[in-house]
Design an enzyme around this catalytic site. Structure first.
Site: not given
Ligand code: TEU
Length: 540
Positions: A96, A191, A243, A317-318
């Site tokens: 990430d 990200d 993302e 995870h969000d």
């Protein structure tokens, strides 16, 4: 060669996978220990959420050193061992890269604050703030020390946006990617990467909290091409995913069409906003099937026609667990979990499995605000109460929407702390762990179904490569699509309701082969009756 379209990615939130040191926090050794499990599932690539040094204000998305391992998770040697051991299982890592912003504890920001003008130009400093809102609440600008200036933070006040217009910043960030490439990593997740390209002049924007002023700006595509050329583009089979926050189809085709040499694929979140009331996350509303279906169809066809590529996912995870959002989980957990899985694994794009999804994990069912840790949830709760909601109302919203829903420890078995740790975990274990855990689910319905889906993608080019066409667009219950490759066709029917659904099956398909179903004995009649949450894939 481009990236492997047969690959399936498995996402691990390191803090919550497996703790081997007894400090209640998951670690890299714990992930290494679970490699045989992941090989059994059949996945190819593990995406690890950030494990770099960080004050953990935003659970590692606030990075204070991009090229080291946070002692909380282990050492650089542990990381190297993880890479080499994974290789023995045919598994590779995806890291990430949080390159839109860094922690205010990063030495770049600290030096800038101390007056160093070279590093001041690493950040976005202005004399006067715009009206943009931070995605975690409040205005997106904060005073830059005592200078009278303000710095931009689209996320938490401790996450300062980096100034990509400065070539020195780009060079430093490309070095970060290359540092990890030198460690043997070929795959990267970037990200909020569609936010990196800010305009020279920043202006007020009352629409949508200011998002149009800094999202998908044209220069972002240029920066991505530069990044590609300077780093991962040099590895022939590298897989990269951007993302994309509040993005558009046109931009996503551009970001991911291989001819443009930007990224391999994109995450978009539109399908996970169909249970937002008037576009607002902190609200309670049942999901709107029609919007979900239409979004999938529109994106599926446009990406297929434009030669773009999507990362397909329900969970990360969000997000709260998709099972709790899209399925009558009390009555149809197995059917719903397998249908949701098939609806993306058989579609066009690269499927991502978020840890615990393969065993049908649910939201933890916390009972008090003191169980929550996430900065976004804590800010939102305060915001809701300040805006006049009662504590009970605000809590009900946090319980349904909090990012902590998916961040609870992986449920390995029915022992204390679900076999995640022998100490109290950093975030409480979900209430269901006695029934829903890896040991029990290995012989259940969901885990073997994921194994089957992952194997099918490897064996059927129509699944990994085929075009996408919408089907049964007017259905009120069924999300369906057809894949096509070299004269072959695959029809995938997904009943998103707890009621039976009738479908008129074209005659050719009545003679087809049932490639997959989550119910036994389906007759391919012209008047086909799908069971609640049934998925059915027919090959001709
Ligand atoms: O998330 C990007 C993002 O836009 C999130 O704010 C998302 O919309 C929100 O969590 C949904 O409520 C990425 C990371 O995935 C997230 O964990 C980080 O907090 C964020 O960037 C900042 O780095």
């Amino acid at each position: 060669m481009s990236f492997d379209k047969k690959s399936v990615v498995y996402q691990i939130y390191p803090k919550s996978y497996k703790d081997t040191t007894g400090n209640g926090v998951g670690d890299l050794q714990g992930i290494k220990e679970k490699l045989p499990y992941l090989a059994e599932l059949g996945i190819d690539i593990i995406w690890l959420n950030p494990f770099y040094p960080s004050p953990q204000r935003d659970n590692g998305y606030d990075i204070s050193n991009y090229t080291a391992v946070n002692p909380l998770f282990g050492t650089m040697t542990d990381f190297e061992e993880l890479v080499s051991t994974a290789k023995l299982y045919g598994i590779e890592l995806m890291l990430d890269m949080v390159l839109n912003h860094c922690s205010t504890e990063h030495e770049w920001f600290q030096k800038a604050l101390a007056g160093n003008s070279y590093y001041q130009d690493f950040f976005i400093l202005r004399d006067k703030p715009t009206d943009w809102l931070s995605k975690f609440g409040g205005n997106a600008w904060a005073p830059f020390g005592h200078t009278g200036k303000y710095y931009l933070h689209l996320f938490d006040v401790t996450q300062a946006d980096l100034n990509w217009r400065n070539p020195n910043v780009r060079e430093e960030l490309f070095k970060v990617v290359n540092f990890w490439r030198d460690k043997g990593v070929k795959h990267f997740r970037f990200d909020v990467v569609n936010l990196i390209g800010k305009d020279e002049t920043l202006v007020d924007c009352p629409i949508n909290d200011g998002k149009p002023a800094y999202t998908d700006r044209p220069i972002t595509h240029e920066y991505l091409r530069e990044l590609n050329e300077a780093s991962f583009g040099q590895d022939s089979n590298s897989m990269t995913v951007g993302e994309m926050s509040s993005t558009t189809i046109d931009n996503c085709v551009k970001y991911s069409n291989p001819n443009r040499r930007e990224l391999s694929m994109v995450f978009n979140f539109h399908h996970l906003k169909v249970d937002y009331d008037k576009g607002q996350k902190w609200t309670l509303k049942a999901f709107d099937f029609d919007s979900l279906k239409t979004l999938f169809h529109t994106w599926g066809e446009a990406m297929s026609e434009g030669g773009g590529w999507s990362a397909l996912f329900w969970n990360n995870h969000d997000q709260p667990r998709a099972l709790n959002r899209f399925v009558d989980v009390k009555n149809f957990r197995n059917e719903g979990a397998t249908m949701l899985a098939a609806s993306i694994h058989l579609s066009r794009g690269t499927p991502y499995v978020y840890m615990g999804e393969e065993i049908g994990m649910l939201d933890p069912d916390f009972t008090s605000m003191s169980d929550y840790v996430d900065i976004e949830s804590l800010n939102a709760y305060k915001g809701l109460v300040d805006s006049g909601k009662s504590e009970q109302e605000a809590f009900a919203i946090i319980k349904a929407k909090s990012r902590d829903n998916s961040r609870t420890p992986m449920q390995w078995d029915d022992s204390a702390y679900a076999g995640f740790s022998n100490a109290k975990p950093w975030l409480a274990v979900g209430k269901t762990y006695k029934e829903i855990n890896v040991t029990a689910e290995k012989s259940g319905k969901i885990f073997p179904f994921y194994q089957k889906l992952i194997a099918l993608r490897k064996n059927y080019p129509i699944i990994s490569e085929g075009d996408y066409k919408a089907a049964y667009q007017d259905s009120k219950q069924v999300y369906a699509f057809e894949r096509q490759l070299a004269g072959q066709k695959l029809l995938v029917l997904n009943n998103f309701s707890a009621d039976k659904a009738e479908i008129a099956l074209p005659e050719v398909y009545t003679k087809g082969q049932v490639l997959l179903s989550n119910y036994e004995n389906t007759n391919l009649d012209e008047k086909l009756l799908l069971n609640p949450y049934q998925t059915l894939a027919i090959l001709i």
